[in-house]
Design an enzyme around this catalytic site. Structure first.
Site, PDB file in Angstrom:
ATOM      1  N   ASN A 151     -10.002   0.036   0.236  1.00  0.00           N
ATOM      2  CA  ASN A 151      -8.537   0.088   0.187  1.00  0.00           C
ATOM      3  C   ASN A 151      -8.060  -0.488  -1.150  1.00  0.00           C
ATOM      4  O   ASN A 151      -8.137  -1.689  -1.364  1.00  0.00           O
ATOM      5  CB  ASN A 151      -7.974  -0.708   1.364  1.00  0.00           C
ATOM      6  N   HIS A 206      -3.378   7.461   2.239  1.00  0.00           N
ATOM      7  CA  HIS A 206      -3.775   6.142   1.749  1.00  0.00           C
ATOM      8  C   HIS A 206      -5.126   5.817   2.369  1.00  0.00           C
ATOM      9  O   HIS A 206      -5.341   6.032   3.555  1.00  0.00           O
ATOM     10  CB  HIS A 206      -2.720   5.121   2.160  1.00  0.00           C
ATOM     11  N   CYS A 259       0.819  -1.222   0.000  1.00  0.00           N
ATOM     12  CA  CYS A 259       0.000   0.000   0.000  1.00  0.00           C
ATOM     13  C   CYS A 259       0.858   1.281   0.000  1.00  0.00           C
ATOM     14  O   CYS A 259       0.355   2.350  -0.335  1.00  0.00           O
ATOM     15  CB  CYS A 259      -0.947   0.014   1.191  1.00  0.00           C
TER      16      CYS A 259
HETATM   17  C1  LIG Z   1      -9.812  -4.804  10.497  1.00  0.00           C
HETATM   18  C2  LIG Z   1     -10.485  -3.798  11.419  1.00  0.00           C
HETATM   19  C3  LIG Z   1     -11.521  -3.009  10.658  1.00  0.00           C
HETATM   20  C4  LIG Z   1     -11.180  -4.539  12.543  1.00  0.00           C
HETATM   21  O1  LIG Z   1     -11.800  -3.619  13.409  1.00  0.00           O
HETATM   22  P1  LIG Z   1     -11.652  -3.784  14.990  1.00  0.00           P
HETATM   23  O2  LIG Z   1     -12.437  -2.711  15.596  1.00  0.00           O
HETATM   24  O3  LIG Z   1     -10.174  -3.817  15.285  1.00  0.00           O
HETATM   25  O4  LIG Z   1     -12.315  -5.154  15.227  1.00  0.00           O
HETATM   26  P2  LIG Z   1     -11.712  -6.440  15.963  1.00  0.00           P
HETATM   27  O5  LIG Z   1     -10.628  -7.034  15.137  1.00  0.00           O
HETATM   28  O6  LIG Z   1     -11.418  -6.068  17.382  1.00  0.00           O
HETATM   29  O7  LIG Z   1     -12.945  -7.394  15.922  1.00  0.00           O
HETATM   30  C5  LIG Z   1     -14.091  -7.133  16.701  1.00  0.00           C
HETATM   31  C6  LIG Z   1     -15.117  -8.213  16.412  1.00  0.00           C
HETATM   32  O8  LIG Z   1     -15.637  -7.997  15.093  1.00  0.00           O
HETATM   33  C7  LIG Z   1     -15.577  -9.205  14.367  1.00  0.00           C
HETATM   34  N1  LIG Z   1     -15.410  -8.904  12.950  1.00  0.00           N
HETATM   35  C8  LIG Z   1     -14.264  -8.782  12.245  1.00  0.00           C
HETATM   36  N2  LIG Z   1     -14.537  -8.504  10.963  1.00  0.00           N
HETATM   37  C9  LIG Z   1     -15.890  -8.446  10.863  1.00  0.00           C
HETATM   38  C10 LIG Z   1     -16.773  -8.186   9.814  1.00  0.00           C
HETATM   39  N3  LIG Z   1     -16.339  -7.928   8.550  1.00  0.00           N
HETATM   40  N4  LIG Z   1     -18.081  -8.189  10.074  1.00  0.00           N
HETATM   41  C11 LIG Z   1     -18.554  -8.428  11.291  1.00  0.00           C
HETATM   42  N5  LIG Z   1     -17.774  -8.686  12.339  1.00  0.00           N
HETATM   43  C12 LIG Z   1     -16.442  -8.686  12.127  1.00  0.00           C
HETATM   44  C13 LIG Z   1     -14.388  -9.933  14.945  1.00  0.00           C
HETATM   45  O9  LIG Z   1     -14.481 -11.317  14.662  1.00  0.00           O
HETATM   46  C14 LIG Z   1     -14.536  -9.621  16.409  1.00  0.00           C
HETATM   47  O10 LIG Z   1     -15.500 -10.477  16.948  1.00  0.00           O
HETATM   48  P3  LIG Z   1     -15.311 -11.128  18.411  1.00  0.00           P
HETATM   49  O11 LIG Z   1     -15.254  -9.952  19.336  1.00  0.00           O
HETATM   50  O12 LIG Z   1     -16.535 -11.964  18.568  1.00  0.00           O
HETATM   51  O13 LIG Z   1     -14.029 -11.881  18.344  1.00  0.00           O
HETATM   52  C15 LIG Z   1      -9.444  -2.815  12.027  1.00  0.00           C
HETATM   53  O14 LIG Z   1      -8.619  -3.483  12.924  1.00  0.00           O
HETATM   54  C16 LIG Z   1      -8.604  -2.184  10.960  1.00  0.00           C
HETATM   55  O15 LIG Z   1      -9.069  -1.423  10.143  1.00  0.00           O
HETATM   56  N6  LIG Z   1      -7.265  -2.428  10.992  1.00  0.00           N
HETATM   57  C17 LIG Z   1      -6.370  -1.871  10.013  1.00  0.00           C
HETATM   58  C18 LIG Z   1      -6.559  -2.624   8.763  1.00  0.00           C
HETATM   59  C19 LIG Z   1      -5.970  -1.962   7.589  1.00  0.00           C
HETATM   60  O16 LIG Z   1      -6.336  -0.881   7.251  1.00  0.00           O
HETATM   61  N7  LIG Z   1      -5.064  -2.658   6.934  1.00  0.00           N
HETATM   62  C20 LIG Z   1      -4.496  -2.274   5.730  1.00  0.00           C
HETATM   63  C21 LIG Z   1      -3.387  -1.319   5.971  1.00  0.00           C
HETATM   64  S1  LIG Z   1      -2.684  -0.958   4.438  1.00  0.00           S
END
Ligand SMILES: CC(C)(COP(=O)(O)OP(=O)(O)OC[C@H]1O[C@@H](n2cnc3c(N)ncnc32)[C@H](O)[C@@H]1OP(=O)(O)O)[C@@H](O)C(=O)NCCC(=O)NCCS
Length: 325
Positions: free
Chosen positions: A282, A252, A115
């Site tokens: 993304n 980004h 990215c």
């Molecule tokens: C991926 C992301 C959106 C997850 O959000 P979060 O608030 O951290 O959520 P968590 O990982 O704590 O998950 C919370 C719950 O949601 C659930 N969950 C994850 N993805 C889900 C989805 N698409 N739909 C519904 N529930 C989801 C998880 O399983 C978890 O459930 P649990 O509590 O029963 O275990 C976030 O961490 C993020 O954006 N990270 C950066 C990712 C990114 O941008 N990467 C690319 C960089 S170039």
């Protein structure tokens, strides 16, 4: 002190036609529009057609950027494609783009920094332009991320989309000050010890297969906000620019909460942040030029604007660039 600057003389973007909404994804994976919007800000993403390759998206964006610059493929002597989803393991997607555009023999290669690829590619192209080795360069970010996704994994498959964006760079005389137009400074980083946080579990010399994207979302999130802000400050300091002078921040487009977190840390109001994450999701290396293209198309950003571009991705890589249009 006079300086040769890389001027951005044209910007172009291309998004494939098919729109995939959050509700579309919720038909096949356990997720919901409400969850995706609340946690990421994403409402929809584009998906390339089966017969579209990354080079096809790149060529469309390139043609638009060339038209905006008043140039043709015959003018090009350098093509750099930032991509993590190449058409083939080799040749470079840039070589395929050169052929499809009908550009003359010149320099063409890919940059792989996921990215962060577009910011890395800009820095590399700037080296060619500043040394007089390129009179007309094309820097493209192009990705078909949807082909790397595991559609059983709801934590990643909702986050990415396809697209391409391109800049035409040409040399221009500057005074070596922040009043110059063109690329003023870049700051690039990689910490390979964090590669397990975001990677694809395949490759030619390991599994022999393409593999799927894997991510430790929360850890990537935490890393993003802290480290991007540091790189942005470094790119601004290297250009002698104060954050208050920056007209627009072009991040980004990974997650609306990351955009807000970084901007808040830097004291940049949301009104100066370009966000396309809701519509594009993304698109990896394509997201920065696509975001700038959108903001130029609607008239928000024009010549003379002082911009900071930033990104973070697998590697982990991250970086920023200070640019006056
Ligand atoms: C991926 C992301 C959106 C997850 O959000 P979060 O608030 O951290 O959520 P968590 O990982 O704590 O998950 C919370 C719950 O949601 C659930 N969950 C994850 N993805 C889900 C989805 N698409 N739909 C519904 N529930 C989801 C998880 O399983 C978890 O459930 P649990 O509590 O029963 O275990 C976030 O961490 C993020 O954006 N990270 C950066 C990712 C990114 O941008 N990467 C690319 C960089 S170039």
């Amino acid at each position: 002190m006079s300086a040769t600057r890389s001027l951005v003389t044209g910007v172009g973007g291309y998004l494939p036609a098919e729109i995939v909404t959050n509700d579309d994804l919720a038909q096949t994976v356990d997720t919901s529009d409400a969850w995706i919007q609340e946690r990421t800000g994403i409402r929809q993403r584009r998906r390339a057609a089966k017969d579209e390759a990354t080079s096809d998206l790149a060529v469309e964006a390139a043609r638009r950027a060339l038209a905006a610059a008043g140039r043709t493929p015959a003018d090009l002597d350098l093509i750099i494609v930032a991509t993590t989803t190449p058409d083939l393991t080799f040749p470079a997607t840039a070589a395929i783009v050169q052929r499809k555009l009908g550009a003359p023999v010149g320099v063409a290669f890919d940059v792989q920094a996921v990215c962060s690829g577009f910011v890395y590619a800009l820095a590399v192209a700037d080296g060619f332009v500043a040394r007089g080795q390129s009179r007309c360069a094309l820097v493209i970010g192009a990705e078909i991320m949807t082909r790397l996704l595991d559609y059983q994994d709801r934590t990643t498959c909702v986050l990415f989309g396809d697209g391409a964006g391109a800049f035409v760079l040409e040399p221009g005389a500057g005074q070596g000050t922040k009043a110059d137009r063109g690329l003023l400074a870049t700051a690039l980083r990689c910490d390979g010890t964090k590669q397990d946080l975001l990677y694809v579990d395949g490759g030619p010399s390991t599994s022999g297969a393409v593999g799927h994207l894997r991510m430790a979302g929360q850890q990537v999130f935490r890393h993003a906000v802290v480290n991007i802000a540091e790189a942005v400050r470094a790119a601004a300091d290297a250009a002698g620019v104060d954050m208050a002078e920056v007209d627009w921040f072009i991040p980004h487009q990974a997650n609306q909460r990351i955009l807000q977190g970084v901007a808040h840390r830097l004291g940049i109001e949301e009104s100066r942040v370009v966000s396309t994450v809701a519509e594009h999701a993304n698109t990896s290396a394509a997201s920065i030029p696509l975001a700038l293209d959108a903001a130029m198309a609607d008239g928000r950003i024009g010549p003379g604007a002082l911009l900071i571009l930033e990104a973070m991705g697998g590697g982990l890589t991250w970086g920023a660039a200070t640019l006056r249009l």
